[in-house]
Motif scaffolding. Structure first.
Motif, short mmCIF file in Angstrom:
data_model
loop_
_atom_site.label_atom_id
_atom_site.label_comp_id
_atom_site.label_asym_id
_atom_site.label_seq_id
_atom_site.Cartn_x
_atom_site.Cartn_y
_atom_site.Cartn_z
N GLY A 52 -8.64 -2.31 -1.11
CA GLY A 52 -8.91 -1.80 -2.45
C GLY A 52 -8.13 -2.49 -3.53
O GLY A 52 -8.52 -2.47 -4.71
N CYS A 72 0.81 -1.22 0.00
CA CYS A 72 0.00 0.00 0.00
C CYS A 72 0.85 1.27 0.00
O CYS A 72 0.36 2.34 -0.37
N LYS A 119 1.08 11.25 -4.52
CA LYS A 119 0.31 12.42 -4.94
C LYS A 119 1.20 13.39 -5.72
O LYS A 119 2.33 13.68 -5.33
N LEU A 136 -14.00 4.39 10.74
CA LEU A 136 -13.02 3.56 10.05
C LEU A 136 -13.00 2.14 10.59
O LEU A 136 -12.90 1.17 9.83
N ILE A 171 -9.00 5.10 -6.85
CA ILE A 171 -9.39 5.72 -5.59
C ILE A 171 -8.23 5.54 -4.62
O ILE A 171 -7.63 4.46 -4.55
N ARG A 172 -7.92 6.58 -3.87
CA ARG A 172 -6.94 6.43 -2.81
C ARG A 172 -7.37 7.24 -1.59
O ARG A 172 -7.65 8.43 -1.70
N TYR A 173 -7.46 6.56 -0.46
CA TYR A 173 -7.81 7.21 0.81
C TYR A 173 -6.88 6.66 1.87
O TYR A 173 -6.94 5.48 2.21
N GLY A 174 -5.99 7.51 2.37
CA GLY A 174 -4.99 7.03 3.31
C GLY A 174 -4.11 5.98 2.64
O GLY A 174 -3.56 6.21 1.57
N ASN A 175 -4.03 4.81 3.24
CA ASN A 175 -3.24 3.72 2.66
C ASN A 175 -4.09 2.75 1.85
O ASN A 175 -3.58 1.74 1.37
N ALA A 176 -5.38 3.04 1.70
CA ALA A 176 -6.24 2.23 0.84
C ALA A 176 -6.19 2.78 -0.57
O ALA A 176 -6.19 3.99 -0.78
N ALA A 177 -6.12 1.88 -1.55
CA ALA A 177 -6.04 2.31 -2.95
C ALA A 177 -6.48 1.19 -3.87
O ALA A 177 -6.14 0.02 -3.64
#
Length: 409
Positions: free
Chosen positions: A115, A8, A43, A145, A85-91
């Motif tokens: 993800g 991740c 990013k 979360l 999609i990427r949110y924090g360490n989820a992608a």
């Protein structure tokens, strides 16, 4: 042999999962394996294949902006893929993910990777591709979360585990108390204990007293101070590291006890403010991230390390293993997994998570007994050298990889 690892995060982003994954990939390349680490695009960047990127051994404890040579001269590779999609360490990775996996002999997933983990597992089942994973930890968070994490573990995680041919864990002690406990019980033949290693060329006992004096002088720490150290992340993702517990403990300690806090993040200003509020700011030295070559001297300048993590998001404790390899005792929280790195009453002291009074008493006890402190440090060194060996870790991976390459799917 072509092995693709999915993580991740990857250096220069900070995070223990990415740092361990990079170390493994680097060492596999050194053994002649064509290994690649796939991770989300950072990013503001475009997807690219990078060679010889910076490496840092601890989450947020070192500055990853400079390449480290600890894993050997061969440069491992990182491929960064765009994420839908990427949110924090989820992608949810996209791009050339499928074509990359199609070329691989082995797929190795570093979990959790929300993800992408489910996509990797489904692809490997569909293509009958050998698939293994390293279970690093159970992610934790606030109410919202945590609810999402719990739903994911209920709905998606069982299928991911069942798709894997082998699941590596840093300790069975942690795994048997984690969200994969039922899988460990039902498929013990697929679960392999494989502790992470320590680079003993970088982390070794104090041999030059000038090094310690120079490090303390450079960071404004009195040479004669009794020094307790902390290394770890100071962002929201690492709020479980327990820095407030250490600061509370400092309040009750003798004024000759100072704390060295290595690491950075968006909560550092909060911790510095807390130190001022408690009246211990003059004895708490926040030095930020360090270059990889400075982390060993930092450990060797300490009299002991504290590892006051507060919950089960802490699964192993690479920092504690690195400190042990430097011959210093560790005071850690009594958590599953961590207690396999720090042996209570042998290599250090375990205290109840979140108990500042108990932490303070343990620190005072070691500073009051130099012989005990030295004995724990010597035992910690022996334990680290015997149990936390990167060569042995990679040997275990290669043994499984080779068996899967020759066995039927």
């Amino acid at each position: 042999m072509n092995v693709i690892h999915f993580s991740c995060v990857a250096p220069p982003e900070t995070g223990g999962i990415g740092q361990s994954a990079y170390e493994i990939v680097a060492r596999l390349n050194k053994r002649g394996v064509d290994a690649t680490l796939c991770a989300p695009v950072m990013k503001g960047s475009k997807g690219t294949r990078q060679s010889g990127v910076g490496y840092a051994s601890d989450q947020n404890g070192v500055d990853p902006g400079r390449r480290d040579q600890g894993a050997g001269p061969s440069a491992s590779h990182i491929t960064r893929l765009p994420a839908f999609i990427r949110y924090g360490n989820a992608a949810a990775l996209g791009g050339s993910m499928h074509s990359i996996m199609n070329e691989a002999d082995i797929i190795h997933l570093h979990y959790p990777f929300f993800g992408t983990a489910e996509k990797v597992a489904q692809y490997c089942q569909w293509k009958r591709k050998p698939f293994v994973m390293t279970f690093h930890m159970d992610a934790t968070g606030g109410f919202f979360l945590q609810t999402l994490f719990d739903m994911y573990r209920l709905l998606a995680q069982p299928a991911i585990l069942l798709a894997s041919r082998a699941v590596f864990v840093s300790s069975l002690d942690y795994a048997t108390q984690s969200s994969i406990a039922s899988f460990v019980r039902s498929h013990p033949d697929r679960v392999i204990e494989n502790p992470f290693g320590v680079d003993t060329e970088r982390f070794y006992p104090r041999t030059d007293p000038h090094e310690s004096r120079a490090f303390r002088h450079a960071h404004g720490i009195p040479e004669q101070a009794s020094l307790v150290g902390f290394v770890g992340g100071m962002d929201m993702a690492h709020a479980f590291k327990g820095i407030p517990v250490l600061l509370e403990a400092m309040k009750a300690l003798s004024t000759d006890v100072h704390a060295l806090l290595v690491g950075d993040g968006n909560r550092r200003v909060i911790y510095e403010a807390k130190a001022r509020e408690l009246g211990v700011a003059s004895r708490c030295h926040f030095v930020g991230r360090l270059m990889p070559e400075d982390l060993g001297p930092a450990y060797r300048s300490m009299d002991m390390l504290v590892f006051p993590s507060t919950n089960g998001a802490e699964a192993f404790g690479l920092v504690a293993a690195e400190a042990a390899a430097c011959g210093i005792p560790v005071i850690a929280s009594n958590l599953h997994g961590v207690r396999t790195v720090v042996l209570d009453g042998e290599t250090g002291i375990l205290t109840p998570p979140g108990d500042a009074d108990a932490l303070g008493r343990a620190i005072s006890r070691l500073f009051a007994d130099a012989n005990l402190c030295r004995r724990y440090g010597d035992a910690a060194l022996r334990h680290a050298r015997e149990h936390f060996n990167w060569d042995r870790h990679v040997d275990s991976l290669l043994s499984v990889y080779r068996s899967l390459c020759v066995s039927p799917s």
